[in-house]
Motif scaffolding. Structure first.
Motif, mmCIF file in Angstrom:
data_model
loop_
_atom_site.group_PDB
_atom_site.id
_atom_site.type_symbol
_atom_site.label_atom_id
_atom_site.label_comp_id
_atom_site.label_asym_id
_atom_site.label_seq_id
_atom_site.Cartn_x
_atom_site.Cartn_y
_atom_site.Cartn_z
ATOM 1 N N GLY A 1 0.807 -1.212 0.000
ATOM 2 C CA GLY A 1 0.000 0.000 0.000
ATOM 3 C C GLY A 1 0.838 1.258 0.000
ATOM 4 O O GLY A 1 0.512 2.237 -0.688
ATOM 5 N N ALA A 2 1.926 1.249 0.746
ATOM 6 C CA ALA A 2 2.771 2.441 0.831
ATOM 7 C C ALA A 2 3.490 2.713 -0.481
ATOM 8 O O ALA A 2 3.519 3.847 -0.974
ATOM 9 N N VAL A 3 4.064 1.680 -1.077
ATOM 10 C CA VAL A 3 4.853 1.870 -2.297
ATOM 11 C C VAL A 3 3.956 2.163 -3.499
ATOM 12 O O VAL A 3 4.269 3.019 -4.333
ATOM 13 N N ALA A 4 2.813 1.480 -3.583
ATOM 14 C CA ALA A 4 1.965 1.631 -4.765
ATOM 15 C C ALA A 4 1.126 2.894 -4.741
ATOM 16 O O ALA A 4 0.940 3.542 -5.774
ATOM 17 N N THR A 5 0.627 3.283 -3.559
ATOM 18 C CA THR A 5 -0.358 4.367 -3.530
ATOM 19 C C THR A 5 -0.114 5.394 -2.446
ATOM 20 O O THR A 5 -1.001 6.167 -2.113
ATOM 21 N N GLY A 6 1.063 5.456 -1.885
ATOM 22 C CA GLY A 6 1.264 6.346 -0.756
ATOM 23 C C GLY A 6 1.733 7.742 -1.080
ATOM 24 O O GLY A 6 1.755 8.593 -0.215
ATOM 25 N N ALA A 7 2.096 8.046 -2.320
ATOM 26 C CA ALA A 7 2.753 9.315 -2.628
ATOM 27 C C ALA A 7 1.823 10.511 -2.511
ATOM 28 O O ALA A 7 2.237 11.582 -2.115
ATOM 29 N N ARG A 8 0.557 10.358 -2.851
ATOM 30 C CA ARG A 8 -0.326 11.519 -2.865
ATOM 31 C C ARG A 8 -0.542 12.103 -1.474
ATOM 32 O O ARG A 8 -0.502 13.301 -1.281
ATOM 33 N N THR A 9 -0.808 11.254 -0.502
ATOM 34 C CA THR A 9 -1.038 11.748 0.843
ATOM 35 C C THR A 9 0.195 12.450 1.378
ATOM 36 O O THR A 9 0.112 13.467 2.036
ATOM 37 N N ALA A 10 1.351 11.909 1.089
ATOM 38 C CA ALA A 10 2.588 12.540 1.527
ATOM 39 C C ALA A 10 2.709 13.935 0.949
ATOM 40 O O ALA A 10 3.138 14.874 1.599
ATOM 41 N N SER A 11 2.321 14.091 -0.305
ATOM 42 C CA SER A 11 2.392 15.394 -0.943
ATOM 43 C C SER A 11 1.455 16.385 -0.265
ATOM 44 O O SER A 11 1.755 17.564 -0.175
ATOM 45 N N THR A 12 0.308 15.931 0.225
ATOM 46 C CA THR A 12 -0.625 16.823 0.889
ATOM 47 C C THR A 12 -0.016 17.438 2.139
ATOM 48 O O THR A 12 -0.071 18.634 2.346
ATOM 49 N N ILE A 13 0.582 16.623 2.993
ATOM 50 C CA ILE A 13 1.157 17.133 4.228
ATOM 51 C C ILE A 13 2.328 18.056 3.922
ATOM 52 O O ILE A 13 2.498 19.106 4.542
ATOM 53 N N LYS A 14 3.124 17.674 2.926
ATOM 54 C CA LYS A 14 4.321 18.445 2.621
ATOM 55 C C LYS A 14 3.991 19.802 2.004
ATOM 56 O O LYS A 14 4.615 20.803 2.306
ATOM 57 N N ASP A 15 2.998 19.840 1.126
ATOM 58 C CA ASP A 15 2.750 21.042 0.340
ATOM 59 C C ASP A 15 1.489 21.796 0.737
ATOM 60 O O ASP A 15 1.325 22.938 0.339
ATOM 61 N N GLY A 16 0.574 21.166 1.462
ATOM 62 C CA GLY A 16 -0.723 21.783 1.679
ATOM 63 C C GLY A 16 -0.871 22.584 2.941
ATOM 64 O O GLY A 16 -1.884 23.259 3.117
ATOM 65 N N ILE A 17 0.078 22.519 3.874
ATOM 66 C CA ILE A 17 -0.070 23.197 5.156
ATOM 67 C C ILE A 17 0.796 24.447 5.234
ATOM 68 O O ILE A 17 0.338 25.512 5.644
ATOM 69 N N ILE A 18 2.069 24.327 4.860
ATOM 70 C CA ILE A 18 2.967 25.483 4.825
ATOM 71 C C ILE A 18 3.365 25.727 3.374
ATOM 72 O O ILE A 18 4.016 24.875 2.764
ATOM 73 N N PRO A 19 2.995 26.860 2.787
ATOM 74 C CA PRO A 19 3.385 27.119 1.395
ATOM 75 C C PRO A 19 4.888 27.289 1.265
ATOM 76 O O PRO A 19 5.543 27.886 2.119
ATOM 77 N N ALA A 20 5.462 26.748 0.195
ATOM 78 C CA ALA A 20 6.906 26.814 -0.003
ATOM 79 C C ALA A 20 7.387 28.256 -0.116
ATOM 80 O O ALA A 20 8.506 28.594 0.293
#
Length: 608
Positions: A59-78
């Protein structure tokens, strides 16, 4: 400002805490996902470890990238970091350090909290400390801001509870309440295989890994793949599972073995050695009874074989602080309660001490070489410490694998918790073991589906900050939104670490969560897990990192209420869980903010 290469040690420390966070996530959330299956006796703890490891990594390798992107990019703008990669690196390192430390403390004290909300709160805290509260995305932010994330605090348990209760009510009215529930359980089982396969396929195809671009496929293609795969699994269950379970449950074939399932329809013509009953687990056993009879008897044998201490009697566990009616004695209750719990722990450990392998040796070594009087620096304690050290390492690696989950899941007899759980169990109707046994097979599939969903969703808790740190450290520039996807190798490393956390330390949460909220059984358990899995996958589709623990808790409450009374749910445990979830937000956020603020405002001894 120091140059980026001077922050290499920050990335190194951040990496350590990212791995620690994944370890704690496995020990906390993965253990909670499988507590239902293990407590229902649908699967052994060791097999749960194997399947959880495979499903979490997939589950992590096949479909985990999107959620990670949310936490990284969606809370503090770069853009808020104004091109300072060093500050971004330090911010996410402090966030993962604070979040992992909080979850680690809670896991060590058998307190189940949300690792998702821990890291999200920590990221928000460092955002306030580094770029100011105005730059943090407090609102909805197209479904990726804190408003959208924290809405799951209320919505996730409710939605999960609704799905789980709907599934269980279908089972209850279609099968369990029938005059002949065994036949109905056999012939309706393919539908549940179809549903479990559809949900799992949905998570792979419709959500999919971004690099495969599966979401860009036409809707008819997606629907065809999902329905086709589920129909294939359903057909396999009709060909192989139904004949097997028919011989087992209806014909009561005493000579049937698990490998006979591959004979398929030929089993209908099998010469049957019928008996009065079939050999299936007793799913109606209350765990307190296990504590008194099974564990106590075995542990007494363990003490005798170990040759140390007096053998424990079966009734030792109740005489400490229980009166004749079995109620808790309030007089000197705290002292008696501690003594009772110590006896209970000793009974559990005695069985392990009697083993002949490395764990038995390690347990006996720790028992026979206690630390002496005085501080650790006393000479005799220093010598004892080095004698105990190899045994401590062995216990750390093997203790969780051999822990008796069933004997430790509920309150010990004679304690307030023991009375409370007995009352909760009394409101849950028990169904025939043969019927429950048919759902134990389906529960394994639903548990794997829930574990796959957890891997796809909660891996972002650790992967997102680590990916942001890695991008800033590697490129020397601030990680812009969408330009630095989470590397697959990071997802794989974190998934393996997550599995190790579950295997070695997951028992600490499972012994608390299994049957602590309501009575469990395979039919109830598969409904809980399926409801939670559907909710998590829906959230992951919209890149919302909801808490898996909240979903499975809501599903458990929903199924518990299907008993027809609110008394079938342990509301005190629910209140404790809710308190832990709420406290996570200010504690993790404040700790992370203070930590990064301390480092940013400390004197700089390095020069550019």
């Amino acid at each position: 400002m120091p140059t980026l290469h001077q922050y290499d040690y920050v990335f190194g420390i951040g990496t350590v805490f990212a791995l620690l966070d994944a370890f704690n996530n496995g020990a906390n959330d993965v253990a909670n996902s499988w507590a239902t299956s293990v407590s229902s006796r649908s699967i052994s703890y060791r097999w749960a470890m194997v399947l959880a490891t495979v499903c979490e990594i997939a589950g992590a390798v096949a479909t985990g990238a999107r959620t990670a992107s949310t936490i990284k990019d969606g809370i503090i703008p770069a853009s808020a970091f104004e091109g300072n990669a060093g500050v971004q690196l330090l911010a996410f390192a402090c966030a993962i350090a604070a979040a992992s430390s909080w979850v680690m403390w809670c896991t060590a004290h058998s307190t189940h909290v949300s690792s998702s909300y821990s890291i999200i709160s920590a990221v928000a805290g460092v955002g306030v400390a580094t770029v100011g509260a105005s730059e943090v995305q407090w609102g909805w932010n197209k479904g990726k801001g804190l408003g959208a994330v924290f809405s799951g605090l209320a919505l996730a348990p409710l939605i999960s509870g609704g799905f789980a209760s709907a599934i269980y009510l279908l089972i209850k009215f279609i099968v369990l309440l029938r005059a002949n529930p065994t036949k109905w359980a056999v012939y309706t089982s393919p539908f549940w295989f179809f549903l479990a396969a559809a949900v799992c396929t949905l998570s792979i195809v419709y959500k999919g890994a971004p690099q495969y671009h599966l979401t860009s496929k036409p809707s008819w293609w997606v629907a065809s793949v999902i329905v086709g795969t589920a129909a294939g699994v359903c057909l396999l269950s009709i060909v192989f599972f139904v004949p097997y379970i028919y011989c087992l449950m209806i014909k009561k074939d005493q000579s049937l073995r698990w490998y006979h399932i591959f004979q398929g329809p030929a089993l209908f013509r099998r010469n049957v050695e019928a008996g009065e009953s079939i050999n299936v687990p007793n799913y109606n056993v209350v765990q307190e009874e296990d504590m008194v009879s099974d564990s106590a008897a075995d542990s007494a044998t363990g003490d005798a074989e170990a040759g140390k201490g007096e053998p424990l009697k079966d009734n030792d566990v109740t005489v400490v602080n229980a009166n004749k009616e079995g109620h808790f004695d309030e007089e000197k209750s705290q002292a008696n309660y501690k003594a009772l719990m110590e006896q209970s722990k000793r009974k559990l450990n005695a069985r392990l001490e009697a083993k002949s392998g490395p764990l038995g040796w390690a347990m006996r070594t720790l028992r026979d070489h206690p630390m002496g009087a005085g501080s650790i620096y006393e000479l005799h304690n220093i010598k004892t410490f080095f004698v105990r050290l190899p045994a401590m390492i062995v216990c750390g690696a093997l203790y969780g694998i051999n822990y008796d989950i069933h004997a430790a899941q509920t309150g010990v007899l004679g304690t307030p918790e023991g009375e409370r759980m007995a009352r909760v169990y009394s409101y849950a109707r028990r169904y025939p073991n043969e019927v429950e046994h048919s759902y134990s097979f389906i529960q394994v599939i639903t548990a794997c589906t829930a574990s796959f969903a957890h891997g796809s969703n909660d891996i972002g808790n650790s992967a997102a900050p680590w990916a942001a740190m890695y991008a800033a450290w590697k490129t020397g520039t601030v990680s812009e939104k969408g330009t630095n996807p989470v590397p697959v190798w990071q997802l794989a490393v974190l998934a393996i670490t997550l599995a190790i956390g579950f295997i070695t330390y997951g028992y600490n949460i499972m012994k608390v969560m299994g049957n602590k909220i309501t009575y469990h059984s395979p039919s109830r358990g598969c409904s809980m897990e399926m409801g939670a899995a559907i909710t998590v996958l829906l959230a992951a589709q919209y890149s919302l990192p909801v808490s898996t623990s909240m979903c499975i808790t809501g599903a458990t409450i929903g199924v518990g209420l299907c008993n027809g009374t609110i008394k079938a749910v342990n509301w005190q445990r629910v209140g404790l869980l809710l308190t832990g979830w709420i406290m996570t937000i200010p504690i993790a956020g404040t700790a992370a903010g203070c930590l990064v603020g301390l480092f940013l405002n400390a004197p700089h001894f390095l020069t550019s």
